[in-house]
Design a protein around this motif. Sequence first.
Motif, short mmCIF file in Angstrom:
data_model
loop_
_atom_site.label_atom_id
_atom_site.label_comp_id
_atom_site.label_asym_id
_atom_site.label_seq_id
_atom_site.Cartn_x
_atom_site.Cartn_y
_atom_site.Cartn_z
N ALA A 11 69.97 63.35 39.14
CA ALA A 11 68.68 62.69 38.99
C ALA A 11 68.85 61.17 39.03
CB ALA A 11 68.00 63.12 37.69
N LYS A 12 69.89 60.67 38.38
CA LYS A 12 70.16 59.23 38.43
C LYS A 12 70.46 58.78 39.86
CE LYS A 12 71.93 58.79 33.73
NZ LYS A 12 73.11 58.50 32.91
N GLU A 13 71.20 59.60 40.59
CA GLU A 13 71.50 59.29 41.99
C GLU A 13 70.23 59.33 42.84
OE1 GLU A 13 74.54 62.13 43.02
OE2 GLU A 13 76.08 61.04 41.91
N ASP A 14 69.33 60.25 42.54
CA ASP A 14 68.05 60.31 43.25
C ASP A 14 67.25 59.03 43.05
OD1 ASP A 14 68.50 62.85 44.27
OD2 ASP A 14 67.37 63.86 42.68
N ILE A 15 67.16 58.56 41.81
CA ILE A 15 66.42 57.34 41.51
C ILE A 15 67.03 56.16 42.27
CG2 ILE A 15 65.84 55.67 39.71
CD1 ILE A 15 65.61 58.10 37.79
N GLU A 16 68.33 56.08 42.26
CA GLU A 16 69.02 54.99 42.98
C GLU A 16 68.75 55.09 44.48
OE1 GLU A 16 71.32 51.59 43.50
OE2 GLU A 16 70.51 52.46 41.68
N ARG A 17 68.82 56.28 45.03
CA ARG A 17 68.59 56.49 46.47
C ARG A 17 67.17 56.09 46.85
NH1 ARG A 17 66.05 60.59 48.67
NH2 ARG A 17 66.19 61.86 46.79
N LEU A 18 66.20 56.49 46.06
CA LEU A 18 64.81 56.16 46.34
C LEU A 18 64.56 54.65 46.22
CD1 LEU A 18 63.24 59.14 44.41
CD2 LEU A 18 63.22 58.83 46.90
N TYR A 19 65.18 54.03 45.22
CA TYR A 19 65.04 52.60 45.02
C TYR A 19 65.64 51.82 46.18
CZ TYR A 19 65.43 48.02 42.80
OH TYR A 19 65.35 46.68 42.52
N VAL A 20 66.85 52.18 46.60
CA VAL A 20 67.51 51.49 47.70
C VAL A 20 66.71 51.65 49.00
CG1 VAL A 20 69.58 51.51 49.18
CG2 VAL A 20 69.81 51.54 46.69
N GLU A 24 65.26 48.13 50.84
CA GLU A 24 65.59 47.69 52.19
C GLU A 24 64.34 47.33 52.98
OE1 GLU A 24 67.81 51.02 53.65
OE2 GLU A 24 69.63 50.40 52.60
N ARG A 25 63.17 47.77 52.53
CA ARG A 25 61.92 47.53 53.25
C ARG A 25 61.02 46.51 52.56
NH1 ARG A 25 64.38 51.79 54.18
NH2 ARG A 25 64.16 53.09 56.02
N ASP A 26 60.93 46.61 51.22
CA ASP A 26 59.99 45.76 50.48
C ASP A 26 60.42 45.70 49.01
OD1 ASP A 26 57.82 44.55 49.25
OD2 ASP A 26 56.33 45.91 50.08
N ILE A 27 60.89 44.55 48.60
CA ILE A 27 61.42 44.38 47.24
C ILE A 27 60.34 44.66 46.18
CG2 ILE A 27 62.32 42.68 45.59
CD1 ILE A 27 63.76 41.37 47.99
N GLN A 28 59.15 44.16 46.41
CA GLN A 28 58.07 44.35 45.43
C GLN A 28 57.70 45.83 45.28
OE1 GLN A 28 57.08 42.07 43.35
NE2 GLN A 28 58.42 40.59 44.35
N SER A 29 57.64 46.54 46.38
CA SER A 29 57.35 47.98 46.32
C SER A 29 58.45 48.73 45.59
CB SER A 29 57.19 48.56 47.73
OG SER A 29 55.99 48.14 48.30
N ALA A 30 59.68 48.34 45.81
CA ALA A 30 60.81 48.99 45.13
C ALA A 30 60.68 48.80 43.62
CB ALA A 30 62.12 48.42 45.64
N ARG A 31 60.34 47.61 43.20
CA ARG A 31 60.18 47.34 41.76
C ARG A 31 59.01 48.14 41.17
NH1 ARG A 31 61.01 40.92 42.38
NH2 ARG A 31 63.29 40.96 42.49
N ARG A 32 57.90 48.17 41.91
CA ARG A 32 56.73 48.91 41.42
C ARG A 32 57.02 50.41 41.34
NH1 ARG A 32 54.07 46.29 45.42
NH2 ARG A 32 53.18 48.23 46.19
N ALA A 33 57.75 50.94 42.32
CA ALA A 33 58.10 52.36 42.31
C ALA A 33 58.98 52.70 41.11
CB ALA A 33 58.80 52.75 43.61
N LYS A 34 59.95 51.85 40.85
CA LYS A 34 60.84 52.09 39.71
C LYS A 34 60.06 52.06 38.40
CE LYS A 34 65.50 50.99 38.35
NZ LYS A 34 66.68 50.18 38.62
N ILE A 35 59.11 51.13 38.28
CA ILE A 35 58.27 51.06 37.09
C ILE A 35 57.42 52.32 36.95
CG2 ILE A 35 56.27 49.86 36.09
CD1 ILE A 35 57.55 47.23 37.21
N ALA A 36 56.87 52.80 38.07
CA ALA A 36 56.04 54.02 38.04
C ALA A 36 56.86 55.22 37.57
CB ALA A 36 55.45 54.29 39.42
N ILE A 37 58.09 55.33 38.05
CA ILE A 37 58.95 56.45 37.65
C ILE A 37 59.32 56.36 36.18
CG2 ILE A 37 61.24 57.48 37.98
CD1 ILE A 37 60.91 56.78 41.01
N VAL A 38 59.69 55.17 35.72
CA VAL A 38 60.05 54.99 34.31
C VAL A 38 58.86 55.29 33.40
CG1 VAL A 38 60.71 53.26 32.58
CG2 VAL A 38 61.94 53.38 34.75
#
Length: 99
Positions: A11-20, A24-38
């Motif tokens: 699961a930790k590897e999945d979160i990292e994979r989804l974040y990366v 690679e496409r949009d830093i702000q979206s990556a941050r927002r996605a991580k916040i949504a998951i947490v």
Amino acid sequence: MNYQVRYTREAKEDIERLYVFLLERDIQSARRAKIAIVKAMKFLEDFPFACQKSSSDNPFLREMLIPFGNSGYVALFEIEDKKTVTILAIRHQREEDYH
């Protein structure tokens, strides 16, 4: 009742994979996605039984939909006992299956 939320290595590897992937496409979206998951995982501390049952015969194996953008993510988890929820895997809703 509060549950402790644990993560498997997968699961930790999945979160990292989804974040990366998003990073690679949009830093702000990556941050927002991580916040949504947490934020969604915090919900499980109090309400794991509010999530839908998985397609298995195990009533304690459940899935949580995590809205994000036009789709979102799905977390597979198991209610281990009266105190513990274990996140088994997380995937994007458009992915075939859990990795």
